[in-house]
Design an enzyme around this catalytic site. Structure first.
Site, PDB file in Angstrom:
ATOM      1  N   HIS A  72       0.948 -11.676   1.883  1.00 32.87           N
ATOM      2  CA  HIS A  72      -0.078 -10.959   1.118  1.00 32.87           C
ATOM      3  C   HIS A  72      -0.644 -11.805  -0.016  1.00 32.87           C
ATOM      4  O   HIS A  72      -1.861 -11.799  -0.247  1.00 32.87           O
ATOM      5  CB  HIS A  72       0.497  -9.646   0.581  1.00 32.87           C
ATOM      6  CG  HIS A  72      -0.540  -8.596   0.349  1.00 32.87           C
ATOM      7  ND1 HIS A  72      -0.239  -7.255   0.301  1.00 32.87           N
ATOM      8  CD2 HIS A  72      -1.877  -8.677   0.142  1.00 32.87           C
ATOM      9  CE1 HIS A  72      -1.361  -6.559   0.088  1.00 32.87           C
ATOM     10  NE2 HIS A  72      -2.351  -7.407  -0.023  1.00 32.87           N
ATOM     11  N   TYR A 113       0.823  -1.204   0.000  1.00 34.62           N
ATOM     12  CA  TYR A 113       0.000   0.000   0.000  1.00 34.62           C
ATOM     13  C   TYR A 113       0.866   1.267   0.000  1.00 34.62           C
ATOM     14  O   TYR A 113       0.346   2.363  -0.226  1.00 34.62           O
ATOM     15  CB  TYR A 113      -0.911   0.051   1.236  1.00 34.62           C
ATOM     16  CG  TYR A 113      -1.893  -1.071   1.374  1.00 34.62           C
ATOM     17  CD1 TYR A 113      -2.083  -2.031   0.380  1.00 34.62           C
ATOM     18  CD2 TYR A 113      -2.646  -1.198   2.544  1.00 34.62           C
ATOM     19  CE1 TYR A 113      -2.989  -3.069   0.546  1.00 34.62           C
ATOM     20  CE2 TYR A 113      -3.560  -2.227   2.708  1.00 34.62           C
ATOM     21  CZ  TYR A 113      -3.729  -3.175   1.717  1.00 34.62           C
ATOM     22  OH  TYR A 113      -4.629  -4.202   1.893  1.00 34.62           O
TER      23      TYR A 113
END
Length: 279
Positions: free
Chosen positions: A113, A55
């Site tokens: 992730h 992010y």
């Protein structure tokens, strides 16, 4: 769930480790927007913040946490690492960089992730995460976007997965995926819990209970998630929406209302296929 159980706001991930069922998602916020949203959310009562290496906002999230003045021990902090770190030693390096960016010395929850099965090292990554739990660097760990076959590979290596964060919303219910989670005692965390275009928010299965209960459609869908025992981390930088998204514990949906929202399932797969997509 009965009305008397409507106040359950956390679920157990590991002995002595409870995760708040509603968290603040931070993608795609970056920079000052991310810091301000996190500080505001903590002021609004959020105690679970979700971020990730990819992010590109971990430093900004850390700044928001410091700005809020909250004691670190009162906050549940989740982040995720990318596929380049998929080895036992690599995960330790990923941890060191993540906590440096965030400005903390430990993580409550650290996630793989994406599995990237073609690389074939996600099982090692999970073993590395368990090493971090064993030495006290993180409180617990989990994975994200792992299909049942990926989860089974980890379990076959003798490692129990505590949590899997996957795309779940009323139209992407992933029933087979969630059934596997239940069978194996894996907590489900929903990302994009309100969908990406919000089309189902106007469906009578959602708008009907919203009208009856004096709640927003988003609150109804978030209540649906937590009443199913899922963690949900909606993203919002808006003060009023942050407050509304957290305020889903003072009411309960009936079995019929829950079933009607379950019925919005379309059978559509997640937006991204984790057998091929990764970062």
């Amino acid at each position: 769930m009965s009305g008397t159980a409507a106040e359950i706001t956390t679920t157990e991930l590991a002995p002595g480790v409870r995760i708040p069922l509603i968290g603040l998602g931070t993608w795609p916020l970056t920079g000052e927007a991310a810091s301000a949203a996190v500080a505001q959310a903590i002021g609004n009562g959020y105690r679970h913040i979700d971020t990730a290496e990819n992010y590109a906002n971990e430093a900004a999230v850390g700044e928001g946490i410091r700005r809020s003045g909250i004691d670190r021990g009162d906050l549940f902090l989740t982040t995720k690492f990318n596929t380049r770190w998929h080895s036992r030693g690599g995960v330790r390096d990923a941890f060191g960089q993540a906590v440096q960016r965030l400005g903390t010395d430990y993580l409550d929850l650290f996630l793989v992730h994406w599995p990237n099965p073609a690389q074939g090292r996600f099982v090692e990554a999970c073993e590395g995460l368990q090493d971090l739990v064993d030495d006290g660097s993180i409180r617990t760990w989990g994975v994200s976007n792992f299909k049942p076959a990926h989860l089974q590979a980890v379990q076959d290596a003798g490692v129990a997965v505590p949590l899997n964060q996957v795309q779940v919303d009323p139209e992407h219910g992933q029933p087979a995926q969630l059934a596997y989670h239940r069978e194996h005692g894996i907590v489900t965390a929903a990302y994009s819990p309100l969908g990406r275009n919000g089309s189902f928010l106007s469906h009578p299965a959602v708008s009907g209970p919203a009208g009856k209960l004096g709640r927003t459609p988003a609150q109804i869908v978030l209540r649906w998630h937590v009443q199913h025992g899922r963690v949900a981390a909606p993203k919002s930088a808006d003060n009023q929406r942050q407050r509304e998204n957290l305020d889903v514990f003072g009411f309960a949906l009936t079995q019929q209302q829950m079933a009607a929202i379950d019925g919005l399932e379309t059978g559509a797969p997640p937006r991204l296929d984790s057998d091929t997509y990764f970062h």
